[in-house]
Design an enzyme around this catalytic site. Structure first.
Site, mmCIF file in Angstrom:
data_model
loop_
_atom_site.group_PDB
_atom_site.id
_atom_site.type_symbol
_atom_site.label_atom_id
_atom_site.label_comp_id
_atom_site.label_asym_id
_atom_site.label_seq_id
_atom_site.Cartn_x
_atom_site.Cartn_y
_atom_site.Cartn_z
ATOM 1 N N CYS A 103 0.840 -1.200 0.000
ATOM 2 C CA CYS A 103 0.000 0.000 0.000
ATOM 3 C C CYS A 103 0.878 1.255 0.000
ATOM 4 C CB CYS A 103 -0.909 -0.035 1.229
ATOM 5 S SG CYS A 103 -1.769 1.501 1.571
ATOM 6 N N CYS B 266 0.003 3.955 2.566
ATOM 7 C CA CYS B 266 0.441 3.532 3.902
ATOM 8 C C CYS B 266 1.877 3.981 4.156
ATOM 9 C CB CYS B 266 0.359 2.015 4.038
ATOM 10 S SG CYS B 266 -1.296 1.311 3.904
#
Length: 324
Positions: free
Chosen positions: A91, A94
């Site tokens: 991700c 993230c």
């Protein structure tokens, strides 16, 4: 790739305990992961017990959380708010958010702790919070889930939300702080003594330069932030006549400049509630640059007075309501 996101809560809105999707009960396919583990402050793991009122001892302010350690983290939330960062290695947002969360938490002096949950390795925790999109940031306060936000957020917004979380916890009687094991015994000398020496000499420019240099090296240095805010107040109020400033504010009640000037002098003179009430009262009538100037000045004055001061807590709550 991620599944379609849930509709996140309004970033910056005051979090309310229990407003997250309700977790599944223990035994309901979650193998003992249980947010109901905390119903009183007596259920605190041994490693979280503070010694002699020194705080709640933790191995670190930022740590990894997995399914095996989850229940202990829930128990820790009885005494210190626990923020959970649900992330995955693939991700990209993230990776943007993670260092922001680390900096903000490390800069809050143990007011809360941060647990990092790899959702790929810990799917039951993801299921418990019904997370459909990452990064998702939630909190646990006294065993209760508190939704915070989804997606990468700017650092200032994250700090604002975490400040609200600490305020919420304080309203529930949680006033302890996390202390990294082994650090509580270190002697606490004055922060930035060179800046304090400059202030004693009346060298405000010198003190300001020292604090700015400290912040450039360590942006999360709370002592430097507070010192810089107090130097700013001293510079703005130096040589001002309170009577003249108060009269100017009375003559021009809609003047932002006059209101800011009087608020500074009121805080410097100890009339904190008056200063906050004046600026908060005019905020709803303002827009654009004037609104932003008042907002920023309030945040500066909050730093001057101190985040733990109940007058700041009350005023910060009013500011959040006015802005959001």
């Amino acid at each position: 790739m991620s599944v379609p996101p849930q509709q996140p809560g309004q970033p910056g809105a005051a979090p309310q305990p229990g407003s997250a999707a309700q977790p599944a009960p223990a035994g309901g396919g979650h193998g003992g992961l249980d947010l109901s583990a905390v119903r009183s402050r007596s259920a605190v793991p041994a490693q979280a017990a503070g010694q002699g009122g020194a705080g709640v001892s933790v191995p670190a302010l930022v740590f990894d959380v997995d399914e095996a350690s989850f229940n202990s983290v829930v128990e820790l939330s009885a005494r210190v708010p626990v923020v959970l960062d649900l992330w995955a290695d693939w991700c990209e947002p993230c990776k943007q958010l993670s260092p922001v969360l680390d900096r903000v938490v490390e800069g809050m002096g143990g007011a809360l702790v941060l647990g990092k949950v790899d959702v790929d390795a810990n799917p039951r925790i993801q299921q418990m919070f019904q997370v459909q999109s990452i990064p998702t940031v939630v909190a646990i306060v006294q065993g209760q889930p508190v939704p915070l936000f989804q997606g990468a957020q700017p650092e200032a917004q994250v700090k604002q939300i975490f400040d609200q979380l600490v305020q919420l916890a304080g309203q529930q009687g949680m006033t302890e702080r996390a202390v990294v094991a082994g650090q509580a015994e270190e002697p606490a000398g004055p922060a930035h003594p060179d800046a304090l020496d400059a202030l004693e000499r009346g060298d405000l420019d010198g003190a300001e330069a020292i604090y700015r240099e400290a912040l450039a090296a360590a942006p999360a240095d709370e002592d430097a932030k507070v010192g810089l805010a107090r130097v700013g107040l001293l510079k703005r109020t130096r040589g001002k006549d309170l009577g003249q400033v108060r009269q100017a504010a009375a003559d021009e009640p809609g003047s932002v400049d006059a209101a800011l000037e009087l608020a500074d002098l009121d805080v410097a003179g100890g009339h904190v509630d008056d200063a906050f009430a004046r600026l908060l009262g005019m905020l709803p009538t303002l827009a654009g640059d004037d609104r932003e100037r008042v907002r920023v000045r309030l945040l500066e004055l909050f730093e001057v007075v101190g985040a733990a001061d109940p007058r700041v807590t009350k005023a910060r709550s009013r500011l959040m309501r006015a802005l959001f």
